[in-house]
Design a protein around this motif. Structure first.
Motif, PDB file in Angstrom:
ATOM      1  N   LYS A 197       0.847  -1.588  -0.506  1.00 17.05           N
ATOM      2  CA  LYS A 197       0.010   0.113  -0.017  1.00 17.05           C
ATOM      3  C   LYS A 197       0.642   1.241   0.125  1.00 17.05           C
ATOM      4  CE  LYS A 197      -3.211  -1.988   2.487  1.00 17.05           C
ATOM      5  NZ  LYS A 197      -4.002  -2.029   3.892  1.00 17.05           N
ATOM      6  N   ARG A 198       1.596   1.279   0.918  1.00  9.00           N
ATOM      7  CA  ARG A 198       2.729   2.462   1.002  1.00  9.00           C
ATOM      8  C   ARG A 198       3.560   2.376  -0.223  1.00  9.00           C
ATOM      9  NH1 ARG A 198       6.676   2.620   6.644  1.00  9.00           N
ATOM     10  NH2 ARG A 198       6.891   4.187   5.105  1.00  9.00           N
ATOM     11  N   ILE A 199       4.253   1.844  -1.631  1.00 12.66           N
ATOM     12  CA  ILE A 199       4.424   1.501  -2.442  1.00 12.66           C
ATOM     13  C   ILE A 199       4.008   2.533  -3.805  1.00 12.66           C
ATOM     14  CG2 ILE A 199       5.875   0.512  -3.775  1.00 12.66           C
ATOM     15  CD1 ILE A 199       6.829  -1.650  -1.932  1.00 12.66           C
ATOM     16  N   ILE A 200       2.411   1.573  -3.224  1.00 10.82           N
ATOM     17  CA  ILE A 200       1.595   2.375  -4.849  1.00 10.82           C
ATOM     18  C   ILE A 200       1.403   3.781  -4.230  1.00 10.82           C
ATOM     19  CG2 ILE A 200      -0.647   1.991  -4.991  1.00 10.82           C
ATOM     20  CD1 ILE A 200      -0.906  -0.738  -4.646  1.00 10.82           C
ATOM     21  N   GLN A 201       1.068   4.485  -2.833  1.00  8.02           N
ATOM     22  CA  GLN A 201       0.946   5.599  -2.581  1.00  8.02           C
ATOM     23  C   GLN A 201       2.119   6.505  -2.490  1.00  8.02           C
ATOM     24  OE1 GLN A 201      -1.785   7.117  -1.617  1.00  8.02           O
ATOM     25  NE2 GLN A 201      -3.161   5.337  -1.940  1.00  8.02           N
ATOM     26  N   TYR A 202       3.411   5.936  -2.539  1.00  8.11           N
ATOM     27  CA  TYR A 202       4.187   6.327  -3.048  1.00  8.11           C
ATOM     28  C   TYR A 202       4.583   7.016  -4.292  1.00  8.11           C
ATOM     29  CZ  TYR A 202       9.519   8.047  -2.707  1.00  8.11           C
ATOM     30  OH  TYR A 202      10.687   8.707  -3.412  1.00  8.11           O
ATOM     31  N   ALA A 203       4.763   6.146  -4.872  1.00  6.09           N
ATOM     32  CA  ALA A 203       4.320   6.317  -6.325  1.00  6.09           C
ATOM     33  C   ALA A 203       3.617   6.761  -6.740  1.00  6.09           C
ATOM     34  CB  ALA A 203       3.876   4.968  -7.449  1.00  6.09           C
ATOM     35  N   LYS A 204       2.499   7.090  -7.047  1.00  2.00           N
ATOM     36  CA  LYS A 204       2.087   8.299  -6.798  1.00  2.00           C
ATOM     37  C   LYS A 204       2.039  10.084  -6.733  1.00  2.00           C
ATOM     38  CE  LYS A 204      -2.191   6.376  -5.765  1.00  2.00           C
ATOM     39  NZ  LYS A 204      -2.596   5.149  -7.408  1.00  2.00           N
ATOM     40  N   ARG A 205       3.032   9.916  -5.339  1.00  5.52           N
ATOM     41  CA  ARG A 205       3.540  11.379  -5.366  1.00  5.52           C
ATOM     42  C   ARG A 205       4.934  11.452  -5.980  1.00  5.52           C
ATOM     43  NH1 ARG A 205       3.274   9.426  -0.564  1.00  5.52           N
ATOM     44  NH2 ARG A 205       4.947   9.503   0.060  1.00  5.52           N
ATOM     45  N   ASN A 206       5.882  10.086  -6.396  1.00  4.53           N
ATOM     46  CA  ASN A 206       7.682  10.347  -6.506  1.00  4.53           C
ATOM     47  C   ASN A 206       7.297   8.832  -7.543  1.00  4.53           C
ATOM     48  OD1 ASN A 206       9.946  11.023  -6.853  1.00  4.53           O
ATOM     49  ND2 ASN A 206      10.063  11.335  -4.708  1.00  4.53           N
ATOM     50  N   LEU A 207       7.222   8.935  -9.252  1.00  6.00           N
ATOM     51  CA  LEU A 207       6.602   7.650  -9.762  1.00  6.00           C
ATOM     52  C   LEU A 207       8.739   7.986 -10.593  1.00  6.00           C
ATOM     53  CD1 LEU A 207       5.553   5.438 -10.962  1.00  6.00           C
ATOM     54  CD2 LEU A 207       5.534   7.018 -13.297  1.00  6.00           C
ATOM     55  N   LYS A 208       9.487   6.889  -9.119  1.00  9.44           N
ATOM     56  CA  LYS A 208      11.317   6.983 -10.070  1.00  9.44           C
ATOM     57  C   LYS A 208      11.655   5.722  -9.746  1.00  9.44           C
ATOM     58  CE  LYS A 208      11.462  11.170 -10.016  1.00  9.44           C
ATOM     59  NZ  LYS A 208      11.461  12.076 -11.495  1.00  9.44           N
ATOM     60  N   PRO A 209      12.120   5.133 -10.575  1.00 10.34           N
ATOM     61  CA  PRO A 209      12.619   3.870  -9.875  1.00 10.34           C
ATOM     62  C   PRO A 209      13.960   3.711  -8.570  1.00 10.34           C
ATOM     63  CG  PRO A 209      14.618   5.347 -11.413  1.00 10.34           C
ATOM     64  CD  PRO A 209      13.444   5.901 -11.349  1.00 10.34           C
ATOM     65  N   ILE A 210      14.194   2.287  -8.467  1.00  5.93           N
ATOM     66  CA  ILE A 210      14.708   1.920  -7.213  1.00  5.93           C
ATOM     67  C   ILE A 210      16.079   3.140  -6.780  1.00  5.93           C
ATOM     68  CG2 ILE A 210      15.764   0.392  -5.649  1.00  5.93           C
ATOM     69  CD1 ILE A 210      13.632  -1.132  -6.113  1.00  5.93           C
ATOM     70  N   VAL A 211      17.054   2.432  -8.404  1.00 11.68           N
ATOM     71  CA  VAL A 211      18.268   3.645  -8.190  1.00 11.68           C
ATOM     72  C   VAL A 211      17.750   4.368  -8.761  1.00 11.68           C
ATOM     73  CG1 VAL A 211      19.976   3.362  -9.330  1.00 11.68           C
ATOM     74  CG2 VAL A 211      19.424   1.226  -8.543  1.00 11.68           C
ATOM     75  N   ASN A 212      17.923   5.678  -8.199  1.00 12.86           N
ATOM     76  CA  ASN A 212      17.366   6.625  -8.478  1.00 12.86           C
ATOM     77  C   ASN A 212      18.836   7.718  -9.206  1.00 12.86           C
ATOM     78  OD1 ASN A 212      16.249   9.448  -9.765  1.00 12.86           O
ATOM     79  ND2 ASN A 212      15.605   9.144  -8.147  1.00 12.86           N
TER      80      ASN A 212
END
Ligand SMILES: [Zn+2]
Length: 506
Positions: free
Chosen positions: A328-343
């Motif tokens: 759930k947290r990952i899905i929420q985070y991706a809505k604010r910050n759509l970046k790869p793990i290695v960024n």
């Protein structure tokens, strides 16, 4: 150059926040060098920062030096030849702007706590403040009598000195990055809570919370035993669990973990926190990321192995509950910050401490285990650790080990989960067909494509039974005939929490 050993002599007082330091730094030159730069934050106009007063070489010759911003530059009279070894002696003093947190705890006691992550050590320690340079470390600390000083490694000496002062000498022969080499000084109550294979485990808490504090840190021994027996032998000489003033919930300093102050003062459930920081002793402290962009090799592992500890201790349901929460947290985070793990766009390295590094990194390991099987996964983790312990790794190194143990090509897996942003966003529907088989339709609506398999539990209206099907998703729109079922009443995607994905309502 490569730093091999640090000896830091530090003097702490109650008169002011000024610390006096002497550092002996042994280094090996990798090429001919006439001058070197070390990380040390110079004294600023606000009076904070470190002022170097003398630098000399191992023969006692004074060396020219200069300070600017975060750098101490030292010049040798002639070039130091490649492969030669030199020990520099640096004298300095100053009020730390950061890195060594000098403050007052909730009980009004003055305390000193190193808090170096990610590259804040150079606010009080000269050296190379980067995880790729590892060295053995000793701290020789003088402080007023009423402090107890904990430090990295083994306690070699604890002596009373004249004028109501005490001297502590802590030393480790395990090479560490400076991010996890620290001291802490405070009035402490100290309890030894047992040992694991001769490794002593202790709790260090402020005397005012002695009872509850010892109770809070008590599970650490069993958690250490779990990882020591199930993953790999514990890499350090001791495990001390220390109440502190770290800015983080926990800071995994090698062999002496610093926890946030309230962790020992309330009955908050901190078992997961203990497990996370203890898992870091292997992942992060010992097998370390080669640079900050790959910090998921620390944080994703510590997060995942906390779930793993819960699974092995309390059962599968607890494991999958934790993963579902994280999803759930990952899905929420991706809505604010759509970046790869290695960024590699990140410049402020505190920002790599994000949901991608922790929860999504953990999910990558979970899905890897699902993909290659538990036996290969654990063997891969152990092999990776063995190969990179006391060294550094990148994601590609982990991938190579996992490919070796599984015999699978994992390039698409690592590419889509670690180097590509986001996760599958799926529209899932079905069509019944009275004269044939029903069909499940799965559409990927996110940008980019994922190659994954999703399990779906299919409820059959005719037989009132449930069948689970595995549907490989390759294309944007995937149509899957469900053999033997013509009348679906409902679908439950991913009933066993195996895939990182998001349901998009049609
Ligand atoms: Zn962590």
């Amino acid at each position: 150059m490569d730093i091999r050993n640090y000896v830091f002599q530090l003097e702490l007082t109650d008169e002011s926040d000024l610390i006096r330091g002497k550092a002996n730094i042994e280094m090996r030159f990798l090429q001919d060098l006439q001058s070197i730069n070390l990380d040390l934050y110079a004294r600023q106009d606000n009076g904070k920062g470190m002022l170097v007063t003398a630098v000399s070489d191992q023969q006692g010759n004074a060396l020219a030096f200069s300070q600017s911003g975060h750098t101490l530059s030292i010049v040798f009279p002639q070039a130091q030849p490649a492969k030669s070894i030199q020990t520099l002696h640096i004298e300095y003093e100053g009020i730390p702007e950061d890195g060594l947190i000098i403050s007052t705890n909730k009980h009004g006691s003055r305390t000193f706590f190193g808090d170096n992550w990610p590259n804040r050590a150079h606010h009080w320690l000269p050296g190379i403040d980067h995880p790729s340079d590892k060295a053995t470390v000793a701290f020789q600390v003088t402080a007023p009598q009423h402090y107890q000083v904990i430090g990295t490694g083994v306690l070699l000496e604890e002596s009373n000195l004249p004028n109501d002062r005490k001297y502590y000498h802590w030393k480790t022969d395990r090479p560490l990055p400076l991010k996890v080499a620290v001291i802490g000084a405070a009035p402490f109550s100290v309890a030894y809570t047992g040992s694991v294979d001769h490794i002593p485990v202790s709790s260090w808490v402020f005397p005012e919370v002695r009872d509850i504090g010892f109770r809070q840190y008590f599970p650490a021994r069993d958690i250490l035993a779990f990882f020591h027996e199930n993953l790999a032998p514990y890499p350090f000489e001791k495990l001390a669990n220390v109440q502190s003033k770290t800015r983080y919930g926990g800071m995994e300093n090698a062999g002496n973990i610093f926890y946030y102050e309230a962790s020992a003062a309330t009955d908050n459930d901190i078992e997961g926190l203990l497990a996370h920081e203890i898992a870091h002793q292997w992942f992060g402290n010992t097998a370390s990321e080669k640079n900050w962009y790959h910090v998921w090799l620390s944080e994703g592992f510590a997060t995942y192995f906390t779930h793993y500890y819960f699974e092995q201790t309390y059962g599968d349901a607890r494991y999958r509950e934790g993963l579902a929460e994280d999803r759930k947290r990952i899905i929420q985070y991706a809505k604010r910050n759509l970046k790869p793990i290695v960024n590699t766009e990140i410049n402020d390295f505190n920002q790599v401490l994000n949901t991608n590094s922790y929860q999504k990194g953990s999910w990558v390991l979970h899905m890897l285990r699902e993909k290659i099987g538990t036996a290969a996964f654990i063997q891969g983790v152990q092999t990776y650790y063995e190969r990179f312990k006391f060294g550094n790794a990148l994601t590609a190194d982990l991938q190579a080990v996992m490919e070796e143990v599984s015999g699978q090509n994992l390039e698409p897996f690592f590419q889509q989960w670690v180097f590509q942003a986001g996760h599958p966003q799926l529209k899932i529907s079905y069509q019944n067909n009275p004269s044939g088989f029903a069909e499940i339709v799965v559409e990927q609506v996110q940008e980019g494509n994922f190659e994954v398999t999703i399990e779906i539990a299919v409820h059959d209206a005719t037989t009132k039974s449930t069948a689970t099907v595995s549907i490989p998703l390759k294309d944007k729109k995937n149509v899957y005939p469900v053999m033997g079922i013509s009348n679906i009443s409902s679908l439950e995607p991913d009933p066993n929490t195996k895939l990182l994905f998001e349901v998009i309502e049609p």
